[in-house]
Design a protein around this motif. Structure first.
Motif, PDB file in Angstrom:
ATOM      1  N   PRO A 232       0.830  -1.202   0.000  1.00  0.00           N
ATOM      2  CA  PRO A 232       0.000   0.000   0.000  1.00  0.00           C
ATOM      3  C   PRO A 232       0.865   1.252   0.000  1.00  0.00           C
ATOM      4  CG  PRO A 232      -0.696  -1.555   1.704  1.00  0.00           C
ATOM      5  CD  PRO A 232       0.598  -2.063   1.155  1.00  0.00           C
ATOM      6  N   HIS A 233       0.339   2.337  -0.613  1.00  0.00           N
ATOM      7  CA  HIS A 233       1.074   3.599  -0.611  1.00  0.00           C
ATOM      8  C   HIS A 233       1.351   4.021   0.825  1.00  0.00           C
ATOM      9  CE1 HIS A 233       0.536   3.678  -4.795  1.00  0.00           C
ATOM     10  NE2 HIS A 233      -0.686   4.167  -4.831  1.00  0.00           N
ATOM     11  N   GLY A 234       2.543   4.552   1.042  1.00  0.00           N
ATOM     12  CA  GLY A 234       2.903   5.028   2.368  1.00  0.00           C
ATOM     13  C   GLY A 234       3.489   3.953   3.258  1.00  0.00           C
ATOM     14  N   ALA A 235       3.526   2.704   2.777  1.00  0.00           N
ATOM     15  CA  ALA A 235       4.049   1.618   3.600  1.00  0.00           C
ATOM     16  C   ALA A 235       5.317   1.054   2.985  1.00  0.00           C
ATOM     17  CB  ALA A 235       3.006   0.505   3.733  1.00  0.00           C
ATOM     18  N   PRO A 236       6.424   1.030   3.742  1.00  0.00           N
ATOM     19  CA  PRO A 236       7.634   0.414   3.217  1.00  0.00           C
ATOM     20  C   PRO A 236       7.414  -1.053   2.892  1.00  0.00           C
ATOM     21  CG  PRO A 236       8.090   1.663   5.226  1.00  0.00           C
ATOM     22  CD  PRO A 236       6.602   1.577   5.078  1.00  0.00           C
TER      23      PRO A 236
ATOM     24  N   ARG B 220      -5.129  18.019   2.189  1.00  0.00           N
ATOM     25  CA  ARG B 220      -4.051  18.194   1.211  1.00  0.00           C
ATOM     26  C   ARG B 220      -2.963  19.039   1.861  1.00  0.00           C
ATOM     27  NH1 ARG B 220      -3.410  18.052  -4.380  1.00  0.00           N
ATOM     28  NH2 ARG B 220      -5.642  17.845  -4.771  1.00  0.00           N
ATOM     29  N   HIS B 221      -1.814  18.433   2.066  1.00  0.00           N
ATOM     30  CA  HIS B 221      -0.698  19.155   2.664  1.00  0.00           C
ATOM     31  C   HIS B 221       0.000  20.014   1.608  1.00  0.00           C
ATOM     32  CE1 HIS B 221      -0.964  17.034   6.475  1.00  0.00           C
ATOM     33  NE2 HIS B 221      -1.070  15.903   5.811  1.00  0.00           N
ATOM     34  N   THR B 222       0.640  21.059   2.067  1.00  0.00           N
ATOM     35  CA  THR B 222       1.368  21.949   1.165  1.00  0.00           C
ATOM     36  C   THR B 222       2.774  21.399   0.903  1.00  0.00           C
ATOM     37  OG1 THR B 222       2.289  23.257   2.978  1.00  0.00           O
ATOM     38  CG2 THR B 222       0.124  23.919   2.122  1.00  0.00           C
ATOM     39  N   VAL B 223       3.422  21.954  -0.110  1.00  0.00           N
ATOM     40  CA  VAL B 223       4.801  21.562  -0.407  1.00  0.00           C
ATOM     41  C   VAL B 223       5.712  21.929   0.766  1.00  0.00           C
ATOM     42  CG1 VAL B 223       6.786  22.007  -1.912  1.00  0.00           C
ATOM     43  CG2 VAL B 223       4.510  21.704  -2.900  1.00  0.00           C
ATOM     44  N   LYS B 224       5.419  23.042   1.419  1.00  0.00           N
ATOM     45  CA  LYS B 224       6.222  23.438   2.583  1.00  0.00           C
ATOM     46  C   LYS B 224       6.102  22.407   3.698  1.00  0.00           C
ATOM     47  CE  LYS B 224       7.061  27.177   5.874  1.00  0.00           C
ATOM     48  NZ  LYS B 224       6.673  28.533   6.339  1.00  0.00           N
ATOM     49  N   GLU B 225       4.885  21.935   3.935  1.00  0.00           N
ATOM     50  CA  GLU B 225       4.688  20.895   4.957  1.00  0.00           C
ATOM     51  C   GLU B 225       5.417  19.615   4.566  1.00  0.00           C
ATOM     52  OE1 GLU B 225       0.308  21.879   6.879  1.00  0.00           O
ATOM     53  OE2 GLU B 225       0.410  20.983   4.874  1.00  0.00           O
ATOM     54  N   CYS B 226       5.411  19.326   3.282  1.00  0.00           N
ATOM     55  CA  CYS B 226       6.143  18.161   2.777  1.00  0.00           C
ATOM     56  C   CYS B 226       7.637  18.314   3.049  1.00  0.00           C
ATOM     57  CB  CYS B 226       5.883  17.995   1.281  1.00  0.00           C
ATOM     58  SG  CYS B 226       6.805  16.659   0.499  1.00  0.00           S
ATOM     59  N   SER B 227       8.164  19.488   2.760  1.00  0.00           N
ATOM     60  CA  SER B 227       9.593  19.747   2.976  1.00  0.00           C
ATOM     61  C   SER B 227       9.970  19.614   4.446  1.00  0.00           C
ATOM     62  CB  SER B 227       9.954  21.154   2.481  1.00  0.00           C
ATOM     63  OG  SER B 227       9.770  21.258   1.090  1.00  0.00           O
ATOM     64  N   LEU B 228       9.138  20.161   5.329  1.00  0.00           N
ATOM     65  CA  LEU B 228       9.431  20.116   6.762  1.00  0.00           C
ATOM     66  C   LEU B 228       9.351  18.694   7.314  1.00  0.00           C
ATOM     67  CD1 LEU B 228       7.545  23.308   8.028  1.00  0.00           C
ATOM     68  CD2 LEU B 228      10.009  22.997   7.759  1.00  0.00           C
ATOM     69  N   ALA B 229       8.464  17.889   6.750  1.00  0.00           N
ATOM     70  CA  ALA B 229       8.338  16.498   7.206  1.00  0.00           C
ATOM     71  C   ALA B 229       9.474  15.632   6.674  1.00  0.00           C
ATOM     72  CB  ALA B 229       6.994  15.926   6.760  1.00  0.00           C
ATOM     73  N   PHE B 230      10.139  16.121   5.642  1.00  0.00           N
ATOM     74  CA  PHE B 230      11.261  15.399   5.036  1.00  0.00           C
ATOM     75  C   PHE B 230      12.588  15.891   5.624  1.00  0.00           C
ATOM     76  CE2 PHE B 230      14.023  14.926   1.049  1.00  0.00           C
ATOM     77  CZ  PHE B 230      14.292  13.583   1.293  1.00  0.00           C
ATOM     78  N   ILE B 231      12.872  17.169   5.432  1.00  0.00           N
ATOM     79  CA  ILE B 231      14.089  17.782   5.978  1.00  0.00           C
ATOM     80  C   ILE B 231      13.716  19.132   6.588  1.00  0.00           C
ATOM     81  CG2 ILE B 231      16.427  18.600   5.516  1.00  0.00           C
ATOM     82  CD1 ILE B 231      16.403  16.887   2.949  1.00  0.00           C
TER      83      ILE B 231
ATOM     84  N   CYS C 182       4.959  13.602   3.199  1.00  0.00           N
ATOM     85  CA  CYS C 182       6.053  13.396   2.233  1.00  0.00           C
ATOM     86  C   CYS C 182       6.171  11.936   1.803  1.00  0.00           C
ATOM     87  CB  CYS C 182       7.378  13.888   2.820  1.00  0.00           C
ATOM     88  SG  CYS C 182       7.845  13.085   4.369  1.00  0.00           S
ATOM     89  N   GLU C 183       5.065  11.227   1.782  1.00  0.00           N
ATOM     90  CA  GLU C 183       5.131   9.804   1.450  1.00  0.00           C
ATOM     91  C   GLU C 183       5.642   9.558   0.032  1.00  0.00           C
ATOM     92  OE1 GLU C 183       1.417   7.748   1.562  1.00  0.00           O
ATOM     93  OE2 GLU C 183       0.330   9.286   0.456  1.00  0.00           O
ATOM     94  N   HIS C 184       5.308  10.454  -0.907  1.00  0.00           N
ATOM     95  CA  HIS C 184       5.764  10.246  -2.288  1.00  0.00           C
ATOM     96  C   HIS C 184       7.286  10.378  -2.400  1.00  0.00           C
ATOM     97  CE1 HIS C 184       1.651  10.099  -3.403  1.00  0.00           C
ATOM     98  NE2 HIS C 184       1.416  11.385  -3.253  1.00  0.00           N
ATOM     99  N   VAL C 185       7.862  11.239  -1.575  1.00  0.00           N
ATOM    100  CA  VAL C 185       9.320  11.401  -1.581  1.00  0.00           C
ATOM    101  C   VAL C 185       9.992  10.106  -1.138  1.00  0.00           C
ATOM    102  CG1 VAL C 185      11.263  12.627  -0.542  1.00  0.00           C
ATOM    103  CG2 VAL C 185       9.196  13.887  -1.185  1.00  0.00           C
TER     104      VAL C 185
END
Length: 339
Positions: A67-71, A219-230, A304-307
């Motif tokens: 499933p998406h989001g699952a390693p 729907r999260h923003t790109v900024k939220e995605c960035s912060l959850a990643f780095i 940031c699951e897609h990243v």
């Protein structure tokens, strides 16, 4: 039956005391009961083995879907130590931190046992780290990952700089996401800058929370995605306060850099459950953070699951649930290679 008859005719000494002389070798089934005899048992075992081989081949030809989001969940091998020894080593590890060489040896010896425990129990990250505190000792997450996913362990270091970093920067510049000049940047700096572009190229997609009338679309923003990643903070950040806040608000592993600007980080950490595990480079931090999701058996954060999916399926070359966004970016990268 014919085979049994031929057998006792060719070798009379093999006849039994029955009237036919072959019932010990083969007796037909009657009244819904299966046939019996040495020959039938042998044939039955052969048929079972052939079915097992056929099933294994069929499973091998079908790629696992995650499933998406699952390693991707690897098959955990059988534990190579007894439960008694595993419990003894686990207790020692909970109460000792020296000598480090002994810690590393015992952690290696209990890796499979630990993976089974984590998978079989619905523990939070805090509970996992209470049971196995040395997972936060430097090098232990990577060691566990190497033992469980050996072929993929070094893929980020082998693939990112030679094959992906410059193409990611090219695509980011093409989309207007990157305006920074690359002149004078070291190879490592180029690789780190490319990692920071991934949230913009793989933005979050909308998803539903809840069911029925009470459900809502998030729907999260790109900024939220960035912060959850780095995440990035200036030097002098109060780490005690930061980690306390992170423990309450970010229940997933992510990377933190400290520095005057994002392109010149002076320190890099993997943040997990309010603990900071310092790394030498951003690439190392991303590597450890990625592996933490597998070792802790947790899903990627929605932000940031897609990243992480991209890194998993494309860079680490591990099977998993690829979103359309990830497949599209992979196609664009391949197009860059052809050009």
């Amino acid at each position: 039956m014919a085979l049994a008859s031929d057998l006792v005719q060719s070798f009379p000494s093999l006849k039994d005391s029955s009237s036919s002389g072959r019932e010990i070798w083969y007796t037909p089934g009657r009244y819904h009961r299966p046939a019996t005899g040495f020959l039938e048992e042998r044939l039955r075992n052969i048929r079972k083995r052939l079915r097992s081989i056929s099933r294994s081949r069929s499973m091998a030809q079908t790629s696992p879907q995650t499933p998406h989001g699952a390693p991707a969940r690897a098959l955990i091998p059988e534990c190579n130590i007894s439960d008694e020894r595993a419990s003894k080593l686990k207790e020692w590890l909970r109460n000792n931190s020296q000598p480090l060489s002994q810690v590393e040896t015992y952690m290696q010896e209990t890796a499979i046992y630990r993976a089974k425990c984590i998978r079989d129990n619905s523990w939070t990250i805090d509970q996992i780290l209470q049971e196995f505190p040395h997972l936060m000792t430097k090098g232990m997450i990577a060691q566990d990952f190497l033992l469980l996913h050996g072929d993929a362990a070094s893929k980020l270091f082998e693939n990112w700089l030679p094959f992906y970093a410059e193409k990611i920067l090219h695509l980011a510049r093409q989309e207007g996401k990157l305006t920074l000049a690359l002149d004078g940047l070291t190879t490592d700096a180029v690789g780190e800058l490319a990692l920071r572009q991934l949230p913009a190229l793989l933005p979050p997609t909308a998803y539903k929370v809840g069911r029925g009338r009470g459900s809502e679309v998030v729907r999260h923003t790109v900024k939220e995605c960035s912060l959850a990643f780095i995440d990035h903070k200036p030097p002098g950040t109060n780490m005690v306060e930061y980690l306390h806040e992170a423990m309450a608000s970010r229940p997933y592993p992510y990377v933190l850099t400290l520095g005057n600007d994002k392109e010149h980080a002076s320190q890099t950490f993997v943040i997990t459950a309010g603990q900071a595990l310092e790394q030498d480079t951003l690439l190392q931090a991303i590597d450890v953070c990625f592996k933490a999701f597998f070792i802790l058996d947790i899903k990627y954060p929605k932000q940031c699951e897609h990243v992480w999916e991209f890194l998993q399926s494309v860079v680490y070359e591990m099977p998993g649930g690829e979103s359309k966004l990830v497949k599209f970016l992979q196609t664009r990268i391949l197009a860059c290679q052809e050009n």
